[in-house]
Design a protein around this motif. Structure first.
Motif, PDB file in Angstrom:
ATOM      1  N   VAL A   1     -20.421  -5.625 -28.865  1.00 15.07           N
ATOM      2  CA  VAL A   1     -21.575  -5.129 -29.603  1.00 15.07           C
ATOM      3  C   VAL A   1     -22.805  -5.077 -28.696  1.00 15.07           C
ATOM      4  N   ASP A   2     -23.026  -6.102 -27.899  1.00  8.67           N
ATOM      5  CA  ASP A   2     -24.195  -6.136 -27.022  1.00  8.67           C
ATOM      6  C   ASP A   2     -24.122  -5.102 -25.908  1.00  8.67           C
ATOM      7  N   GLU A   3     -22.951  -4.921 -25.340  1.00 10.31           N
ATOM      8  CA  GLU A   3     -22.815  -4.059 -24.171  1.00 10.31           C
ATOM      9  C   GLU A   3     -22.534  -2.605 -24.500  1.00 10.31           C
ATOM     10  N   ARG A   4     -22.006  -2.336 -25.688  1.00 10.61           N
ATOM     11  CA  ARG A   4     -21.578  -0.969 -25.986  1.00 10.61           C
ATOM     12  C   ARG A   4     -22.346  -0.307 -27.118  1.00 10.61           C
ATOM     13  N   THR A   5     -23.422  -0.930 -27.549  1.00 10.22           N
ATOM     14  CA  THR A   5     -24.361  -0.289 -28.471  1.00 10.22           C
ATOM     15  C   THR A   5     -25.744  -0.475 -27.877  1.00 10.22           C
ATOM     16  N   LEU A   6     -26.253   0.564 -27.283  1.00 11.48           N
ATOM     17  CA  LEU A   6     -27.514   0.480 -26.563  1.00 11.48           C
ATOM     18  C   LEU A   6     -28.459   1.583 -27.001  1.00 11.48           C
ATOM     19  N   VAL A   7     -29.717   1.275 -26.952  1.00 10.92           N
ATOM     20  CA  VAL A   7     -30.743   2.296 -27.044  1.00 10.92           C
ATOM     21  C   VAL A   7     -31.090   2.592 -25.599  1.00 10.92           C
ATOM     22  N   THR A   8     -30.874   3.845 -25.185  1.00  5.80           N
ATOM     23  CA  THR A   8     -30.814   4.140 -23.761  1.00  5.80           C
ATOM     24  C   THR A   8     -32.102   4.552 -23.069  1.00  5.80           C
TER      25      THR A   8
ATOM     26  N   LEU B   1     -33.752   9.369 -27.222  1.00  7.28           N
ATOM     27  CA  LEU B   1     -33.404   8.031 -27.686  1.00  7.28           C
ATOM     28  C   LEU B   1     -32.079   8.006 -28.431  1.00  7.28           C
ATOM     29  N   PRO B   2     -31.013   8.396 -27.783  1.00  3.46           N
ATOM     30  CA  PRO B   2     -29.750   8.285 -28.508  1.00  3.46           C
ATOM     31  C   PRO B   2     -29.281   6.837 -28.559  1.00  3.46           C
ATOM     32  N   LEU B   3     -28.652   6.516 -29.636  1.00  2.17           N
ATOM     33  CA  LEU B   3     -27.970   5.232 -29.744  1.00  2.17           C
ATOM     34  C   LEU B   3     -26.606   5.446 -29.121  1.00  2.17           C
ATOM     35  N   THR B   4     -26.358   4.755 -28.028  1.00  5.12           N
ATOM     36  CA  THR B   4     -25.097   4.926 -27.338  1.00  5.12           C
ATOM     37  C   THR B   4     -24.059   4.020 -27.979  1.00  5.12           C
ATOM     38  N   ALA B   5     -23.150   4.626 -28.703  1.00  5.47           N
ATOM     39  CA  ALA B   5     -22.047   3.900 -29.322  1.00  5.47           C
ATOM     40  C   ALA B   5     -20.942   4.906 -29.616  1.00  5.47           C
ATOM     41  N   SER B   6     -19.750   4.557 -29.209  1.00  5.01           N
ATOM     42  CA  SER B   6     -18.613   5.431 -29.470  1.00  5.01           C
ATOM     43  C   SER B   6     -18.297   5.417 -30.969  1.00  5.01           C
ATOM     44  N   PRO B   7     -17.524   6.389 -31.440  1.00  2.00           N
ATOM     45  CA  PRO B   7     -17.114   6.355 -32.854  1.00  2.00           C
ATOM     46  C   PRO B   7     -16.419   5.044 -33.231  1.00  2.00           C
ATOM     47  N   SER B   8     -15.629   4.497 -32.325  1.00  2.00           N
ATOM     48  CA  SER B   8     -14.964   3.230 -32.644  1.00  2.00           C
ATOM     49  C   SER B   8     -15.977   2.086 -32.726  1.00  2.00           C
ATOM     50  N   MET B   9     -16.997   2.109 -31.878  1.00  2.00           N
ATOM     51  CA  MET B   9     -18.024   1.066 -31.966  1.00  2.00           C
ATOM     52  C   MET B   9     -18.817   1.196 -33.258  1.00  2.00           C
ATOM     53  N   ARG B  10     -19.046   2.423 -33.701  1.00  2.00           N
ATOM     54  CA  ARG B  10     -19.731   2.607 -34.981  1.00  2.00           C
ATOM     55  C   ARG B  10     -18.916   1.993 -36.117  1.00  2.00           C
ATOM     56  N   ARG B  11     -17.592   2.201 -36.084  1.00  2.00           N
ATOM     57  CA  ARG B  11     -16.728   1.603 -37.117  1.00  2.00           C
ATOM     58  C   ARG B  11     -16.797   0.088 -37.065  1.00  2.00           C
ATOM     59  N   ILE B  12     -16.786  -0.463 -35.862  1.00  2.00           N
ATOM     60  CA  ILE B  12     -16.864  -1.922 -35.707  1.00  2.00           C
ATOM     61  C   ILE B  12     -18.190  -2.437 -36.268  1.00  2.00           C
TER      62      ILE B  12
ATOM     63  N   ALA C   1     -34.784   5.530 -39.449  1.00  2.00           N
ATOM     64  CA  ALA C   1     -33.668   5.693 -40.384  1.00  2.00           C
ATOM     65  C   ALA C   1     -32.977   7.037 -40.174  1.00  2.00           C
ATOM     66  N   VAL C   2     -33.765   8.075 -39.927  1.00  2.00           N
ATOM     67  CA  VAL C   2     -33.183   9.396 -39.671  1.00  2.00           C
ATOM     68  C   VAL C   2     -32.345   9.361 -38.386  1.00  2.00           C
ATOM     69  N   LEU C   3     -32.897   8.746 -37.332  1.00  2.00           N
ATOM     70  CA  LEU C   3     -32.159   8.684 -36.060  1.00  2.00           C
ATOM     71  C   LEU C   3     -30.868   7.879 -36.208  1.00  2.00           C
ATOM     72  N   LEU C   4     -30.940   6.766 -36.912  1.00  2.00           N
ATOM     73  CA  LEU C   4     -29.729   5.964 -37.117  1.00  2.00           C
ATOM     74  C   LEU C   4     -28.728   6.697 -38.001  1.00  2.00           C
ATOM     75  N   TYR C   5     -29.208   7.433 -38.977  1.00 10.17           N
ATOM     76  CA  TYR C   5     -28.325   8.255 -39.804  1.00 10.17           C
ATOM     77  C   TYR C   5     -27.586   9.252 -38.920  1.00 10.17           C
ATOM     78  N   GLN C   6     -28.327   9.911 -38.044  1.00  7.25           N
ATOM     79  CA  GLN C   6     -27.717  10.900 -37.154  1.00  7.25           C
ATOM     80  C   GLN C   6     -26.625  10.268 -36.299  1.00  7.25           C
ATOM     81  N   GLU C   7     -26.872   9.053 -35.831  1.00  8.25           N
ATOM     82  CA  GLU C   7     -25.929   8.400 -34.926  1.00  8.25           C
ATOM     83  C   GLU C   7     -24.753   7.736 -35.632  1.00  8.25           C
ATOM     84  N   SER C   8     -24.849   7.559 -36.934  1.00 11.04           N
ATOM     85  CA  SER C   8     -23.773   6.842 -37.608  1.00 11.04           C
ATOM     86  C   SER C   8     -23.189   7.625 -38.770  1.00 11.04           C
ATOM     87  N   ILE C   9     -23.928   7.817 -39.802  1.00  7.56           N
ATOM     88  CA  ILE C   9     -23.418   8.434 -41.022  1.00  7.56           C
ATOM     89  C   ILE C   9     -23.085   9.907 -40.824  1.00  7.56           C
TER      90      ILE C   9
END
Length: 192
Positions: free
Chosen positions: A66-73, A95-106, A159-167
């Motif tokens: 979680v610490d290493e693979r979810t970053l604000v870059t 400002l993308p949130l760097t997280a793979s689809p699998s990290m988002r699921r985690i 919230a909009v940015l996090l929505y874009q990166e996850s939901i």
């Protein structure tokens, strides 16, 4: 073959990365609680003891992932004096949130049961809000404005940015961050 010929020799960072890769795959697929450490070692192709060498407890694997693979870059936004919409739009692109689809699921699966994951999500959200607020403060005439409105605008934009990166990845529905930036800037100008 007792001399070790023919075996691949990895650097320590390669073995550690393979352990994290395996854990990411397995945690995303079946969840943290359903994944034994022995399975992580087997998928990574390393002895189980090596997993414990790098990660003394299984939770340390999750925390490191979680610490290493979810970053604000990106760093703080560049100033856009007098143009709050442009400041927010620049922030959204940089400002993308760097997280793979699998990290988002985690992240979503484990946040309810593991405090470290919940804390990481909270930290990411706080960092995005801080950067959005900073961008707005730089952009707005006079710098500050109404603190409560700036905070609400920054939190909404985060919230909009996090929505874009996850939901959005799950639903296929996206929100144009530039349109939201314009709405926020217009609202702040009207009430500022």
């Amino acid at each position: 073959m007792g001399s070790g010929y023919g075996r691949r020799v990895d650097s320590p960072s390669d073995a550690r990365s393979r352990i994290l890769d395996a854990a990411e795959e397995l945690f995303a697929g079946g969840g943290y609680d359903a994944t034994p450490t022995a399975r992580i070692a087997a998928v990574a192709g390393v002895p189980k003891g090596l997993v414990f060498h790098y990660f003394p407890r299984k939770i340390d694997v999750l925390v490191s992932l979680v610490d290493e693979r979810t970053l604000v870059t990106e760093e703080d936004p560049e100033p856009a004096p007098g143009d709050a919409a442009r400041a927010l739009s620049k922030l959204a692109r940089r400002l993308p949130l760097t997280a793979s689809p699998s990290m988002r699921r985690i992240l979503f699966r484990e946040a309810d049961t593991h405090r470290s994951v919940k804390d990481r999500i909270h930290g990411l959200n706080s960092e995005i809000i801080r950067r959005a607020r900073f961008a707005l403060e730089l952009a707005l005439p006079g710098g500050r404005g109404d603190a409560a409105r700036l905070e609400a605008a920054a939190a909404t934009f985060a919230a909009v940015l996090l929505y874009q990166e996850s939901i959005a990845h799950l639903t296929g529905h996206t929100i144009d961050a530039d349109v939201v930036a314009d709405l926020m800037a217009t609202a702040l100008a009207q009430f500022g």
